[in-house]
Design an enzyme around this catalytic site. Structure first.
Site, PDB file in Angstrom:
ATOM      1  N   HIS A   1       2.386   2.574  -2.964  1.00 16.11           N
ATOM      2  CA  HIS A   1       1.800   3.706  -4.026  1.00 16.11           C
ATOM      3  C   HIS A   1       1.749   6.050  -4.385  1.00 16.11           C
ATOM      4  O   HIS A   1       1.969   5.890  -5.206  1.00 16.11           O
ATOM      5  CB  HIS A   1      -0.022   3.746  -3.743  1.00 16.11           C
ATOM      6  CG  HIS A   1      -0.753   2.652  -4.038  1.00 16.11           C
ATOM      7  ND1 HIS A   1      -1.590   2.655  -5.812  1.00 16.11           N
ATOM      8  CD2 HIS A   1      -1.397   1.279  -3.652  1.00 16.11           C
ATOM      9  CE1 HIS A   1      -1.810   0.946  -5.757  1.00 16.11           C
ATOM     10  NE2 HIS A   1      -2.166   1.076  -4.637  1.00 16.11           N
TER      11      HIS A   1
ATOM     12  N   GLN B   1       0.696  -1.385  -0.563  1.00 15.18           N
ATOM     13  CA  GLN B   1      -0.115  -0.221  -0.063  1.00 15.18           C
ATOM     14  C   GLN B   1       0.886   1.496  -0.288  1.00 15.18           C
ATOM     15  O   GLN B   1       0.745   2.229  -0.801  1.00 15.18           O
ATOM     16  CB  GLN B   1      -1.027  -0.219   1.382  1.00 15.18           C
ATOM     17  CG  GLN B   1      -2.467   0.778   0.693  1.00 15.18           C
ATOM     18  CD  GLN B   1      -3.209   0.300  -0.144  1.00 15.18           C
ATOM     19  OE1 GLN B   1      -3.271  -0.581  -0.361  1.00 15.18           O
ATOM     20  NE2 GLN B   1      -3.557   1.877  -0.714  1.00 15.18           N
TER      21      GLN B   1
ATOM     22  N   ASP C   1      -6.864  -6.120  -5.386  1.00 12.25           N
ATOM     23  CA  ASP C   1      -7.137  -4.606  -6.536  1.00 12.25           C
ATOM     24  C   ASP C   1      -7.130  -4.768  -7.902  1.00 12.25           C
ATOM     25  O   ASP C   1      -6.844  -4.545  -8.871  1.00 12.25           O
ATOM     26  CB  ASP C   1      -5.446  -4.014  -5.889  1.00 12.25           C
ATOM     27  CG  ASP C   1      -4.802  -2.667  -5.102  1.00 12.25           C
ATOM     28  OD1 ASP C   1      -5.808  -2.320  -4.610  1.00 12.25           O
ATOM     29  OD2 ASP C   1      -3.868  -2.664  -5.088  1.00 12.25           O
TER      30      ASP C   1
ATOM     31  N   HIS D   1     -52.862  20.732  -3.184  1.00 15.99           N
ATOM     32  CA  HIS D   1     -53.134  19.694  -3.560  1.00 15.99           C
ATOM     33  C   HIS D   1     -54.136  19.283  -2.814  1.00 15.99           C
ATOM     34  O   HIS D   1     -54.169  18.077  -3.663  1.00 15.99           O
ATOM     35  CB  HIS D   1     -51.908  19.570  -2.284  1.00 15.99           C
ATOM     36  CG  HIS D   1     -49.723  19.575  -2.224  1.00 15.99           C
ATOM     37  ND1 HIS D   1     -49.830  20.181  -3.192  1.00 15.99           N
ATOM     38  CD2 HIS D   1     -49.442  18.603  -2.653  1.00 15.99           C
ATOM     39  CE1 HIS D   1     -48.582  20.733  -4.028  1.00 15.99           C
ATOM     40  NE2 HIS D   1     -48.679  19.320  -3.573  1.00 15.99           N
TER      41      HIS D   1
ATOM     42  N   GLU E   1      -9.989   2.276   3.914  1.00  7.88           N
ATOM     43  CA  GLU E   1     -10.282   1.928   2.595  1.00  7.88           C
ATOM     44  C   GLU E   1      -9.892   0.267   2.332  1.00  7.88           C
ATOM     45  O   GLU E   1     -10.865  -0.383   1.889  1.00  7.88           O
ATOM     46  CB  GLU E   1      -9.590   2.614   1.831  1.00  7.88           C
ATOM     47  CG  GLU E   1      -9.564   2.121   0.030  1.00  7.88           C
ATOM     48  CD  GLU E   1      -8.888   2.865  -0.656  1.00  7.88           C
ATOM     49  OE1 GLU E   1      -8.733   2.943  -2.200  1.00  7.88           O
ATOM     50  OE2 GLU E   1      -7.170   3.570   0.033  1.00  7.88           O
ATOM     51  N   HIS E   2      -9.049  -0.105   2.485  1.00 12.64           N
ATOM     52  CA  HIS E   2      -8.232  -1.104   2.533  1.00 12.64           C
ATOM     53  C   HIS E   2      -8.452  -1.890   3.789  1.00 12.64           C
ATOM     54  O   HIS E   2      -7.872  -1.760   4.958  1.00 12.64           O
ATOM     55  CB  HIS E   2      -6.585  -2.002   2.318  1.00 12.64           C
ATOM     56  CG  HIS E   2      -7.391  -1.134   0.933  1.00 12.64           C
ATOM     57  ND1 HIS E   2      -6.827  -0.260   0.429  1.00 12.64           N
ATOM     58  CD2 HIS E   2      -8.146  -1.604  -0.453  1.00 12.64           C
ATOM     59  CE1 HIS E   2      -6.854  -0.111  -0.594  1.00 12.64           C
ATOM     60  NE2 HIS E   2      -7.247  -0.594  -1.444  1.00 12.64           N
TER      61      HIS E   2
END
Length: 433
Positions: free
Chosen positions: A265, A262, A364, A423, A330-331
């Protein structure tokens, strides 16, 4: 010597964790948003010419408008350049991704509640989808599969892919190969905020779309935020993160490898280990020291781990799970023996990896669940990209004369209670007959 922050008694210090994650966005979002707003304004006003100007300025490529779209000849040439094993791997991944997303398909339905009353839902795919795929300096064919295939499964009529060109004005062959396998209909060599603007507003050459999805840099994210409402978007993605829950019997070599996967990245990526086994932390740190020197992106990995990496000690699995749900990563890797037992306790996570032989890269690239995921704790309320993002729903209803008569007093009461006489009149005039 690698220096990664440690936190003891993580449950009491969760604010430190969230502050660290939040700090990755910095205080300059307004600056990026202003730049993106200027790009959007110019592209909306000037169309193709503005797109070409920004492509020249930011990507260093001079195009005519006729050269923006990738041709069939370019796609065929790209397929010949890509290694056959890589093509086969893309096809295998595409099958897994399509099979997973096919289970997400919704349907139209109707039912008769009672005689004279019918209600239901119509589910329709969006007409046009824009998928943004990062490019230029790096190529991410996996992002092509993850964005195009769900749109295809949903039944989107036309899928427009936007990706920045390299310095020679070309799109990476692996990107084009993935686009061909996934089923993108048209591909344009344009990136950045100008790509988002072109897809949102349409230009003479690039069609306007109904939704824009896919990850990008900060300018892409800010542009997506600003065009929301003009078009639908998937989410505002920030720097990536992983959180790994481990125990004393977890393999430290595996944990270290996954933290690095990770971290490579982006220097802003965050890799977090949470464990009730303090001795494991030292073992993981030693493995990181050993493995990191073999990595081609070791400088990025070191910067990421030292600035935004965390080793968190907790007293037990319950405390670890509490931390996980507060961080909403996220993960999430549950690298523990009882991972399936813990799954129901996971309330907030983008994608969940169960067991030590399910590392984050399998998700991924290959397993099937989408890798376009909510970041920065937004898994508390956002979901991964899915088929549902590419469809819209309309409710419908039918009342017979008798059914309306039966309901009329209630509806008139509610309308008058809100002070909406017209209405109420719409019902009353029918009741009189």
């Amino acid at each position: 010597m690698l220096k990664i922050k440690r936190i003891k008694d993580g449950r009491k210090n969760v604010d430190q964790v969230k502050e660290l994650l939040d700090s990755r966005s910095g205080d300059n979002l307004a600056k990026y948003r202003d730049v993106a707003a200027d790009v959007l304004k110019k592209v909306k006003a000037e169309g193709d010419q503005a797109v070409l100007d920004y492509t020249s300025r930011f990507d260093g490529v001079e195009f005519d408008a006729s050269e923006l779209e990738v041709t069939e000849a370019e796609i065929k040439a790209a397929l010949k350049e890509v290694d056959t094993d890589f093509i086969e791997a893309l096809k295998n991944a595409a099958v897994n991704i399509e099979e997973f997303h096919a289970e997400q398909k919704d349907k139209s339905w109707q039912k008769q509640k009672k005689p004279g009353i019918i209600t239901g839902q119509v589910c329709r795919p969006l007409k046009k989808a824009g998928v943004y795929v990062p490019g230029g300096r790096a190529a991410y064919p996996s992002s092509v599969l993850m964005t195009v295939i769900p749109a295809k499964v949903a039944g989107v009529e036309e899928i427009i892919m936007l990706t920045p060109p390299d310095k020679e004005g070309k799109v990476s062959p692996v990107i084009l190969a993935a686009a061909e396998i996934a089923g993108a209909d048209r591909i344009f060599k344009v990136g950045g905020a100008q790509a988002v603007a072109a897809a949102a507003y349409g230009t003479e050459t690039i069609p306007g779309v109904d939704i824009i999805v896919g990850p990008g840099n900060i300018y892409v994210s800010m542009a997506k935020e600003l065009v929301f409402g003009q078009v639908k978007i998937d989410m505002i993605a920030g720097p990536s993160e992983i959180m790994i829950m481990a125990e004393k019997d977890s393999n430290p070599a595996y944990i270290a490898a996954d933290l690095m996967s990770q971290a490579e990245h982006d220097p802003l990526a965050s890799s977090i280990l949470v464990t009730d086994a303090p001795e494991l932390i030292g073992e993981v740190e030693r493995e990181l020291e050993k493995q990191i020197e073999k990595m081609s992106k070791k400088d990025i990995i070191k910067e990421s781990l030292e600035n935004f990496g965390l080793m968190i000690e907790v007293e037990n699995q319950e405390a670890a799970m509490e931390m996980i749900n507060l961080v909403a990563p996220e993960h999430l890797e549950l690298a523990v023996k009882n991972s399936f037992e813990l799954l129901p306790a996971v309330e907030n996570a983008g994608s969940i990896f169960l067991g030590e032989y399910t590392p984050e890269p399998i998700g991924d690239y290959y397993a099937g669940p989408n890798h376009v995921l909510p970041t920065n704790s937004t898994a508390r309320f956002f979901s991964p990209l899915s088929v549902r993002d590419f469809v819209k729903y309309s409710g419908f209803m039918h009342y017979s004369r008798e059914a309306l008569k039966e309901a009329s007093d209630d509806v008139i009461c509610l309308a008058e209670g809100e002070g909406l006489d017209a209405h109420a009149n719409s019902i009353e005039i029918r009741k009189e007959n």
